[in-house]
Design a protein around this motif. Structure first.
Motif, PDB file in Angstrom:
ATOM      1  N   GLU A  64      30.741  22.595  11.474  1.00  0.00           N
ATOM      2  CA  GLU A  64      30.908  24.040  11.369  1.00  0.00           C
ATOM      3  C   GLU A  64      30.379  24.764  12.596  1.00  0.00           C
ATOM      4  O   GLU A  64      30.958  25.768  13.051  1.00  0.00           O
ATOM      5  CB  GLU A  64      30.207  24.535  10.105  1.00  0.00           C
ATOM      6  N   LEU A  65      29.336  24.252  13.193  1.00  0.00           N
ATOM      7  CA  LEU A  65      28.746  24.861  14.378  1.00  0.00           C
ATOM      8  C   LEU A  65      29.759  24.927  15.518  1.00  0.00           C
ATOM      9  O   LEU A  65      29.915  25.965  16.186  1.00  0.00           O
ATOM     10  CB  LEU A  65      27.517  24.055  14.794  1.00  0.00           C
ATOM     11  N   PHE A  66      30.479  23.837  15.753  1.00  0.00           N
ATOM     12  CA  PHE A  66      31.453  23.809  16.839  1.00  0.00           C
ATOM     13  C   PHE A  66      32.710  24.594  16.481  1.00  0.00           C
ATOM     14  O   PHE A  66      33.374  25.140  17.366  1.00  0.00           O
ATOM     15  CB  PHE A  66      31.788  22.364  17.193  1.00  0.00           C
ATOM     16  N   GLN A  67      33.037  24.660  15.191  1.00  0.00           N
ATOM     17  CA  GLN A  67      34.154  25.500  14.772  1.00  0.00           C
ATOM     18  C   GLN A  67      33.875  26.968  15.092  1.00  0.00           C
ATOM     19  O   GLN A  67      34.767  27.709  15.499  1.00  0.00           O
ATOM     20  CB  GLN A  67      34.427  25.316  13.277  1.00  0.00           C
ATOM     21  N   ARG A  68      32.613  27.373  14.929  1.00  0.00           N
ATOM     22  CA  ARG A  68      32.254  28.756  15.248  1.00  0.00           C
ATOM     23  C   ARG A  68      32.451  29.047  16.729  1.00  0.00           C
ATOM     24  O   ARG A  68      32.862  30.143  17.109  1.00  0.00           O
ATOM     25  CB  ARG A  68      30.807  29.036  14.844  1.00  0.00           C
ATOM     26  N   ALA A  69      32.154  28.073  17.557  1.00  0.00           N
ATOM     27  CA  ALA A  69      32.335  28.270  19.002  1.00  0.00           C
ATOM     28  C   ALA A  69      33.807  28.348  19.371  1.00  0.00           C
ATOM     29  O   ALA A  69      34.188  29.090  20.294  1.00  0.00           O
ATOM     30  CB  ALA A  69      31.661  27.131  19.763  1.00  0.00           C
ATOM     31  N   ALA A  70      34.649  27.609  18.672  1.00  0.00           N
ATOM     32  CA  ALA A  70      36.048  27.452  19.080  1.00  0.00           C
ATOM     33  C   ALA A  70      36.992  28.473  18.480  1.00  0.00           C
ATOM     34  O   ALA A  70      38.150  28.555  18.910  1.00  0.00           O
ATOM     35  CB  ALA A  70      36.532  26.047  18.697  1.00  0.00           C
ATOM     36  N   THR A  71      36.542  29.273  17.504  1.00  0.00           N
ATOM     37  CA  THR A  71      37.482  30.100  16.735  1.00  0.00           C
ATOM     38  C   THR A  71      37.089  31.572  16.699  1.00  0.00           C
ATOM     39  O   THR A  71      37.331  32.264  15.701  1.00  0.00           O
ATOM     40  CB  THR A  71      37.598  29.564  15.288  1.00  0.00           C
ATOM     41  N   THR A  72      36.521  32.074  17.775  1.00  0.00           N
ATOM     42  CA  THR A  72      36.137  33.479  17.787  1.00  0.00           C
ATOM     43  C   THR A  72      37.378  34.373  17.931  1.00  0.00           C
ATOM     44  O   THR A  72      38.383  33.974  18.524  1.00  0.00           O
ATOM     45  CB  THR A  72      35.176  33.785  18.946  1.00  0.00           C
ATOM     46  N   PRO A  73      37.319  35.590  17.404  1.00  0.00           N
ATOM     47  CA  PRO A  73      38.439  36.522  17.591  1.00  0.00           C
ATOM     48  C   PRO A  73      38.764  36.765  19.063  1.00  0.00           C
ATOM     49  O   PRO A  73      39.931  36.942  19.429  1.00  0.00           O
ATOM     50  CB  PRO A  73      37.947  37.803  16.907  1.00  0.00           C
ATOM     51  N   ARG A  74      37.744  36.761  19.895  1.00  0.00           N
ATOM     52  CA  ARG A  74      37.952  36.974  21.331  1.00  0.00           C
ATOM     53  C   ARG A  74      38.807  35.856  21.928  1.00  0.00           C
ATOM     54  O   ARG A  74      39.744  36.118  22.694  1.00  0.00           O
ATOM     55  CB  ARG A  74      36.592  37.066  22.033  1.00  0.00           C
ATOM     56  N   LEU A  75      38.515  34.630  21.585  1.00  0.00           N
ATOM     57  CA  LEU A  75      39.324  33.509  22.063  1.00  0.00           C
ATOM     58  C   LEU A  75      40.739  33.568  21.497  1.00  0.00           C
ATOM     59  O   LEU A  75      41.721  33.379  22.227  1.00  0.00           O
ATOM     60  CB  LEU A  75      38.665  32.188  21.678  1.00  0.00           C
TER      61      LEU A  75
END
Length: 297
Positions: A64-75
């Motif tokens: 979940e930690l890496f999912q948070r990094a990869a799925t931001t609205p900004r990205l």
């Protein structure tokens, strides 16, 4: 909500092959991920004597930690702007992680190359084709602060425009990564001195979004602390379409068409909310640009 990327930044992506997206994901998330990766290495972040190799590679993680990094609205908004809404698949994690340590030895992986993405049936190795099967973007996620001394990835500015002519005759099947690199090297296009070199420097939480054909290379870490990045692809929902009936080409597609001579500035079509005009000239990079360098992130 204003667009993440300006029209000028999108034009620089088309002409130069990449864009630097600061604060693409939260810095505290980058720090948590880095602590996790340190534990995965089995090394002591406080004891450089344990850093015995110039590079340690870790695989992908879907925590979940890496999912948070990869799925931001900004990205996600930037993906829509560069690839097109509905034309990419959300990441469920990140990887691989080449962790580069300060070390006197040659890491042995600093050659210029472009990334490959698939293996045709009955073949071996990694391949790529003109319509960029299985790769919408090359991405560089920074999980530590990276300056010019700490092994930033080098990129050949505008080199993504050199690749399509070498792929055009290979059709849908494509070409093997090593064969393509050898062919382009022989033609003086893999490490062309005509292409300046930019360094992917930045702060933890920044991301570089790169054209899938961008030529890039690693370099040794000559600093004092390890460099942590991830280099995942953005997976497309289909192949690049270089002959769209509606003319709604993404910036990734536009670059390929420009390379092949099938478009010009007068014939550019824009995806919705991607800006309204092409920039007349590319703006300066917000990364260190160097020349005279030769030579995987």
């Amino acid at each position: 909500m204003p667009a993440v990327l300006t029209a000028d930044e999108i034009e620089r992506f088309v002409t130069d092959g990449f864009v630097h997206l600061p604060e693409a994901f939260p810095r505290p998330v980058a720090e948590e991920c880095r602590a996790f990766l340190w534990r995965e290495t089995g090394l002591d972040p406080e004891d450089p004597e344990t850093w015995q190799r110039p590079v340690v590679r870790l695989g992908g993680y879907s925590d979940e930690l890496f999912q948070r990094a990869a799925t931001t609205p900004r990205l996600h908004q930037a993906f829509d702007q560069l690839v097109g809404a509905g034309r990419w698949t959300p990441r469920v994690g990140l990887g691989t992680f080449p962790i580069r340590f300060p070390h006197p030895d040659d890491p042995g992986d600093t050659g210029w190359h472009m990334d490959a993405s698939y293996t045709p049936e009955g073949e071996t190795g990694s391949w790529l084709n003109l319509r960029s099967r299985d790769r919408a973007l090359l991405m560089l996620f920074l999980f530590s602060d990276v300056d010019a001394d700490h092994g930033p990835t080098r990129v050949k500015v505008g080199s993504h425009l050199d690749v399509p002519p070498f792929l055009e005759s290979a059709g849908e099947r494509g070409v093997d990564f090593f064969t393509l690199c050898q062919t382009m090297h022989a033609a003086g296009k893999l490490d062309s001195p005509e292409r300046p070199v930019a360094l992917a420097t930045g702060r933890a939480g920044d991301v570089y979004l790169c054209h899938p054909f961008l030529i890039h290379a690693a370099q040794p870490n000559r600093g004092t602390i390890p460099r942590f990045i991830a280099q995942p692809p953005l997976i497309p929902t289909g192949l690049l379409d270089l002959d769209r009936h509606d003319g709604a080409y993404s910036p990734v597609e536009r670059a390929v068409r420009i390379s092949l001579g099938t478009t010009n500035d007068a014939g550019i079509h824009w995806l919705p909310d991607m800006g309204r005009r092409p920039a007349e000239t590319a703006q300066p990079f917000d990364v260190a640009v160097t020349t005279g360098l030769s030579g995987i992130p």
